[in-house]
Design a protein around this motif. Structure first.
Motif, short mmCIF file in Angstrom:
data_model
loop_
_atom_site.label_atom_id
_atom_site.label_comp_id
_atom_site.label_asym_id
_atom_site.label_seq_id
_atom_site.Cartn_x
_atom_site.Cartn_y
_atom_site.Cartn_z
N ARG A 43 35.56 40.98 40.58
CA ARG A 43 36.73 41.55 41.26
C ARG A 43 38.04 41.08 40.64
NH1 ARG A 43 36.36 42.92 47.21
NH2 ARG A 43 34.22 43.66 47.51
N HIS A 44 38.01 39.93 39.97
CA HIS A 44 39.26 39.36 39.47
C HIS A 44 39.31 39.29 37.95
CE1 HIS A 44 40.81 38.42 43.45
NE2 HIS A 44 39.59 38.05 43.78
N GLY A 45 38.52 40.11 37.29
CA GLY A 45 38.67 40.27 35.85
C GLY A 45 37.98 39.24 34.99
N TRP A 102 38.33 29.45 33.40
CA TRP A 102 38.14 29.02 34.78
C TRP A 102 37.03 27.98 34.85
CZ3 TRP A 102 41.01 30.99 38.92
CH2 TRP A 102 41.82 32.09 38.63
N ASN A 113 41.73 34.59 46.34
CA ASN A 113 42.45 35.54 45.48
C ASN A 113 42.72 34.85 44.14
OD1 ASN A 113 44.21 37.26 44.17
ND2 ASN A 113 45.41 37.72 45.99
N ARG A 115 43.41 36.15 41.28
CA ARG A 115 44.54 36.73 40.54
C ARG A 115 45.85 36.05 40.93
NH1 ARG A 115 43.40 41.30 37.66
NH2 ARG A 115 41.40 42.32 38.11
N LEU A 118 45.97 32.83 39.16
CA LEU A 118 46.26 33.05 37.74
C LEU A 118 47.75 33.32 37.54
CD1 LEU A 118 45.32 33.45 34.82
CD2 LEU A 118 44.80 35.83 35.41
N ASP A 119 48.35 34.11 38.40
CA ASP A 119 49.79 34.39 38.30
C ASP A 119 50.60 33.10 38.43
OD1 ASP A 119 49.28 37.09 38.01
OD2 ASP A 119 49.69 37.58 40.11
#
Length: 231
Positions: A43-45, A102, A113, A115, A118-119
């Motif tokens: 889901r998160h790439g 990761w 979450n 993502r 990561l941001d």
């Protein structure tokens, strides 16, 4: 993106549940924990995962051979446990061309979450970024203190006198600078031997997503009652 999924623990505290099933394959509401992790990654790439195994490795291989997922999975078997950091060091070539990677503790149940983390990491540009959360018993965790910019100013694994209750969640983003901090000795532990050496070089972001360490029978039972799944 690539992720290390650390799953080689013996699951001693989960016996008798782990006598016939490796910890990472214990079901949460009928779904193996490993399947939940692979879905979160998808889901998160995250499209490549390295899973280290030790106890009952054939069961993990058999499951992955039949599991339906869109992620490339590499199995790294450890006849002798290397420790969480030792696993990373032994496979440093696997991430040699990655800007970041990761590290995920497979005995954590979460719908985090990734993502958003990561941001946060990309904005901070530190050597590593930890996902942290508040815990009721900080003496059993890796405890973090931060400055106003989110930079980690102390990290103590299982402190006798905790300075707070913000704990490392078992989810982090690493870079090549983190690899350089891993000692040559084996076994080596991420909390005791690496993160404690990275003060002022890493950031931490508090998360409020569902997160539970299922490493004990009581927490595993709690997970069956409280796991919300994915949105």
């Amino acid at each position: 993106m690539k992720a290390f999924l650390l799953a080689a623990g013996n699951g001693t505290r989960l016996r008798p549940l782990t006598e016939g099933t490796p910890k990472c394959l214990l079901p949460i509401r009928g779904v193996p924990l490993l399947s939940i992790w692979l879905e979160l990654c998808r889901r998160h790439g995250i499209d490549e995962v390295l899973i280290n195994v030790h106890a009952q490795p054939d069961a993990v291989r058999k499951y992955l051979a039949t599991a339906q997922n869109c992620i490339q999975v590499k199995i790294f078997e450890e006849p002798k446990l290397l420790g969480s950091a030792g696993t990373i060091a032994a496979n440093r070539d696997w991430v040699s061309h990655e800007m970041l990677f990761w590290i995920l503790y497979a005995d954590v149940l979460t719908n985090m979450n990734l993502r958003a983390l990561l941001d946060f990491h990309m904005a901070q540009q530190t050597a590593a970024t930890l996902a942290i959360y508040r815990v009721p018993d900080p003496s059993r965790c890796g405890i973090v203190t931060l400055n106003a910019k989110g930079v980690v100013t102390s990290f103590v694994e299982k402190p006798r006198i905790p300075l707070g209750n913000l704990a490392f969640s078992g989810v982090l983003i690493g870079t090549h600078q983190l690899l350089e901090e891993i000692p040559n000795s084996v076994p080596a532990d991420i909390g005791f031997d690496v993160l404690s050496r990275m003060i002022n070089k890493m950031s931490a972001c508090e998360v409020s997503d569902y997160l539970l360490d299922i490493g004990t029978v009581s927490n595993y039972r709690q997970a069956q009652a409280t796991w919300p799944g994915f949105d």
